[in-house]
Every structure is written in structure tokens, then in C-alpha cells.
Design an enzyme around this catalytic site. Structure first.
Site, short mmCIF file in Angstrom:
data_model
loop_
_atom_site.label_atom_id
_atom_site.label_comp_id
_atom_site.label_asym_id
_atom_site.label_seq_id
_atom_site.Cartn_x
_atom_site.Cartn_y
_atom_site.Cartn_z
N GLY A 95 60.51 -6.86 -70.60
CA GLY A 95 61.51 -7.21 -71.59
C GLY A 95 61.95 -6.06 -72.48
O GLY A 95 63.06 -5.53 -72.33
N ASP A 134 63.98 -12.11 -74.55
CA ASP A 134 63.69 -12.49 -75.95
C ASP A 134 64.44 -11.62 -76.96
O ASP A 134 64.92 -12.10 -77.98
CB ASP A 134 62.20 -12.31 -76.26
CG ASP A 134 61.32 -13.33 -75.56
OD1 ASP A 134 61.86 -14.29 -74.99
OD2 ASP A 134 60.09 -13.14 -75.58
N HIS A 135 64.49 -10.31 -76.66
CA HIS A 135 65.00 -9.41 -77.70
C HIS A 135 66.52 -9.37 -77.80
O HIS A 135 67.07 -8.80 -78.73
CB HIS A 135 64.37 -8.02 -77.56
CG HIS A 135 62.89 -8.10 -77.78
ND1 HIS A 135 62.35 -8.64 -78.93
CD2 HIS A 135 61.84 -7.81 -76.99
CE1 HIS A 135 61.03 -8.64 -78.84
NE2 HIS A 135 60.69 -8.15 -77.68
N HIS A 157 60.24 -16.46 -74.18
CA HIS A 157 59.07 -16.98 -74.91
C HIS A 157 59.58 -17.83 -76.06
O HIS A 157 60.20 -17.30 -76.99
CB HIS A 157 58.24 -15.79 -75.43
CG HIS A 157 56.96 -16.19 -76.07
ND1 HIS A 157 56.03 -15.25 -76.48
CD2 HIS A 157 56.43 -17.40 -76.40
CE1 HIS A 157 54.99 -15.88 -77.01
NE2 HIS A 157 55.21 -17.17 -76.99
N ARG A 206 70.87 -11.26 -87.72
CA ARG A 206 72.06 -11.46 -88.53
C ARG A 206 72.50 -12.92 -88.63
O ARG A 206 73.49 -13.22 -89.29
CB ARG A 206 73.23 -10.65 -87.96
CG ARG A 206 73.15 -9.18 -88.28
CD ARG A 206 73.34 -8.97 -89.79
NE ARG A 206 73.28 -7.58 -90.15
CZ ARG A 206 74.34 -6.78 -90.19
NH1 ARG A 206 75.53 -7.22 -89.89
NH2 ARG A 206 74.20 -5.52 -90.54
N ARG A 253 61.05 -17.11 -83.77
CA ARG A 253 61.57 -15.84 -84.34
C ARG A 253 62.70 -15.26 -83.50
O ARG A 253 63.49 -14.48 -83.99
CB ARG A 253 60.44 -14.82 -84.50
CG ARG A 253 59.86 -14.35 -83.21
CD ARG A 253 58.85 -13.26 -83.42
NE ARG A 253 57.62 -13.74 -84.04
CZ ARG A 253 56.48 -13.06 -84.04
NH1 ARG A 253 56.44 -11.86 -83.48
NH2 ARG A 253 55.40 -13.55 -84.58
N HIS A 254 62.74 -15.60 -82.22
CA HIS A 254 63.87 -15.09 -81.41
C HIS A 254 64.51 -16.22 -80.59
O HIS A 254 65.53 -16.74 -80.97
CB HIS A 254 63.50 -13.85 -80.58
CG HIS A 254 62.13 -13.83 -79.96
ND1 HIS A 254 61.63 -14.85 -79.20
CD2 HIS A 254 61.15 -12.88 -79.99
CE1 HIS A 254 60.43 -14.54 -78.78
NE2 HIS A 254 60.08 -13.35 -79.25
N ASN A 258 62.62 -10.38 -69.27
CA ASN A 258 62.37 -11.12 -70.52
C ASN A 258 63.49 -10.78 -71.50
O ASN A 258 63.66 -9.62 -71.89
CB ASN A 258 61.00 -10.70 -71.07
CG ASN A 258 60.67 -11.41 -72.36
OD1 ASN A 258 61.52 -11.52 -73.24
ND2 ASN A 258 59.44 -11.88 -72.50
N THR A 286 53.95 -8.96 -81.22
CA THR A 286 54.20 -9.42 -79.86
C THR A 286 52.89 -10.00 -79.36
O THR A 286 51.90 -10.02 -80.10
CB THR A 286 54.70 -8.25 -78.98
OG1 THR A 286 54.89 -8.72 -77.64
CG2 THR A 286 53.72 -7.09 -78.96
N THR A 287 52.87 -10.51 -78.13
CA THR A 287 51.64 -11.14 -77.62
C THR A 287 50.59 -10.06 -77.39
O THR A 287 50.64 -9.33 -76.40
CB THR A 287 51.96 -11.91 -76.31
OG1 THR A 287 53.15 -12.66 -76.52
CG2 THR A 287 50.82 -12.85 -75.96
N GLU A 332 49.16 -13.94 -64.92
CA GLU A 332 49.92 -12.74 -65.26
C GLU A 332 48.94 -11.81 -65.96
O GLU A 332 48.36 -12.17 -66.99
CB GLU A 332 51.11 -13.07 -66.18
CG GLU A 332 51.89 -11.80 -66.54
CD GLU A 332 53.23 -12.08 -67.22
OE1 GLU A 332 53.83 -13.14 -66.96
OE2 GLU A 332 53.65 -11.21 -68.00
N GLY A 370 54.67 -4.20 -71.98
CA GLY A 370 54.70 -2.77 -72.27
C GLY A 370 55.18 -1.91 -71.12
O GLY A 370 55.10 -0.68 -71.19
N1 PXP Z 1 54.78 -11.12 -70.17
C1 PXP Z 1 54.33 -11.84 -71.22
C2 PXP Z 1 53.40 -12.98 -70.97
C3 PXP Z 1 54.75 -11.55 -72.55
O1 PXP Z 1 54.28 -12.28 -73.57
C4 PXP Z 1 55.68 -10.51 -72.74
C5 PXP Z 1 56.20 -10.23 -74.11
O2 PXP Z 1 56.87 -11.34 -74.60
C6 PXP Z 1 56.13 -9.82 -71.61
C7 PXP Z 1 55.65 -10.12 -70.35
C8 PXP Z 1 57.14 -8.72 -71.72
O3 PXP Z 1 56.60 -7.65 -72.44
P1 PXP Z 1 57.54 -6.44 -72.85
O4 PXP Z 1 58.59 -7.00 -73.76
O5 PXP Z 1 56.60 -5.50 -73.54
O6 PXP Z 1 58.12 -5.89 -71.59
#
Ligand code: PXP
Length: 241
Positions: A216, A9-10, A43, A18, A49-50, A7, A100-101, A151, A195
């Protein structure tokens, strides 16, 4: 072999902090592919946001690895998913205030609204998974809705383990194990995520029938110190020891 979906996203979180053009999630996806990851997860949140729409468009155009789009069941994002046809779409609950979710999707309570979205995605060639807590009634709902995959939300286990709450962690892990057994016996593909990091992943591997782990935050965090390719490679080694 358990698959790793990274993932990214970050990577976009850092860029959005920035308003620059870097770091580029598409470049991150290339490095993940070079490191041997099996898929890319993003996501597309309603508040953007990202990850931005143009990121998903570029990832879908490049598609070095299968793309898993995490999405709320909203008309706007569903239209984007139908246009870009990711290999997978994971339907998640979304609240604007959350960091986060935080919880699983109430697939059981939302059957009526989820049904048409799942059917539309499937008919469009996208494999659907539902991001759910490890609860039998949610698994039953996924089966009834015709979702081919789930999932499992591992966040509760990971939080307990990080807090050193051993008894609660063991109970959460047992719930995940039971849910995976049930889902597999019902013919669902079992993915898991949220997590997961290098400290807790060995325990997560006790969950049977895992197809893909979506990870992620911990990988992108590790990448700050060791680089993205190495961060992905070390997680790959950890999930298939
Ligand atoms: N799976 C899903 C469905 C998520 O929403 C997320 C967080 O966006 C992740 C996995 C990844 O989680 P993490 O960033 O804590 O590894």
C-alpha cells in the site's frame, strides 16, 4: 506468478485529511485494475481514520477486482464483512494509538475468540487469512483454526533493511522463509505484506510459495510522482521480473 493486492487505504487518508470527497478510493481501485493489479485491499479500521464503511460498500458493489478486507476481530466490522461478502478477509490486530498495523495477530493466544469469526466468514463464502508474525506457533494456530491462508508480516524485515541493519535483516528474512516453508507444508496459502517497496521487494521475493503481496504505502507514495497506474505497473514488473 505472484499476485499484487494494492492496499488503497492511503488514498482515503488523503481525502480524510481535508474532509473532501476526493481522492476517491473507488476511482483508485479502477486505475489499479487497469494497471493489471490482481486485487484490492482495504483496512476498515474501527476508528475509521481512512477507509469508511461507504467505501467498502461501493468497492463491494463495483468489484472489478477481488476485494480483501483487512479487519480487526470486532463484532461491528465482522457484521459488515458478513453483509458485504468480500472475497477475502485478513484478520489483523488493531490498536487505536498505532500509526499502522505494527505487529502480527496473536492467533495462538486468541484461538477462542478467533474460531467463531473465522467459521462465520468461511461459511459466508469469504476466504480468511490471518496476519501473523513469522512464528511456528502462529502457523500451527492458523492450521488448528482452519484458516486457509496466512499473511506474513514483513514489517520487521523491511524496517531492518531500511536501517541498514544487515545481520538483523538477514535473520528476519530467514524467519520469513522458514515460516513460508512451514505454512506451505501445512497446506496454507502464503501471502505477505507490510513495508514492501521497490527497494526491498527483490529480497522479499526470496520468500518461497508466495501467492499474493499486499502493498500500500509505497505504491500510493510513488503514485504522487508517477501516477497510480504507473506506480502499480512498476511494482508488478518488480514482483514478477
Ligand atoms: N497487509 C496488512 C495486513 C496490512 O495491515 C497492511 C497495512 O495496512 C499492509 C499489508 C500494507 O502495508 P504497507 O502500506 O506498508 O504496504
Amino acid at each position: 506468478m505472484i499476485h499484487l493486492g494494492v492496499n488503497i487505504d492511503h488514498v482515503a487518508t488523503l481525502r480524510q485529511a481535508r474532509g473532501t470527497a476526493y481522492p476517491d478510493p473507488v476511482e483508485a481501485a479502477r486505475l489499479c485494475a487497469q494497471a493489471g493489479a490482481h486485487g484490492i485491499t482495504v483496512h476498515l479500521r474501527e476508528d475509521r481514520r481512512h477507509i469508511q464503511t461507504h467505501d467498502v460498500e461501493r468497492l463491494a458493489a463495483e468489484r472489478r477486482l477481488p476485494l480483501n478486507l483487512e479487519m480487526a476481530n470486532s463484532e461491528e466490522v465482522l457484521a459488515i464483512a458478513l453483509r458485504l461478502k468480500p472475497e477475502e478477509a485478513c484478520i489483523v490486530p488493531e490498536r487505536r494509538q498505532e500509526l499502522t498495523t505494527e505487529g502480527g495477530l496473536d492467533a495462538d493466544g486468541l484461538r477462542e475468540s478467533l474460531g467463531p469469526a473465522i467459521d462465520a466468514l468461511k461459511d459466508n463464502g469469504t476466504e480468511v487469512s490471518l496476519f501473523i508474525a513469522p512464528e511456528p506457533r502462529q502457523i500451527d494456530a492458523a492450521v488448528a483454526l482452519g484458516a486457509p491462508a496466512i499473511e506474513l508480516h514483513t514489517g520487521a524485515y523491511c524496517d531492518c533493511a531500511a536501517a541498514g541493519a544487515e545481520r538483523e535483516a538477514e535473520a528476519e528474512l530467514n524467519r520469513l522463509i522458514g515460516a513460508a516453508l512451514l505454512a506451505n507444508s501445512a497446506g496454507l496459502r502464503v501471502n505477505a505484506g507490510h513495508g514492501i517497496n521497490l527497494e526491498n521487494v527483490a529480497a522479499i521475493l526470496k520468500i518461497p510459495h508466495l501467492h499474493t503481496l499486499n502493498i500500500g504505502h509505497s505504491i500510493i507514495s510513488r503514485a504522487v510522482f508517477v501516477g497510480l497506474r504507473e506506480a502499480v505497473a512498476e511494482m508488478l514488473r518488480a514482483i514478477n521480473p
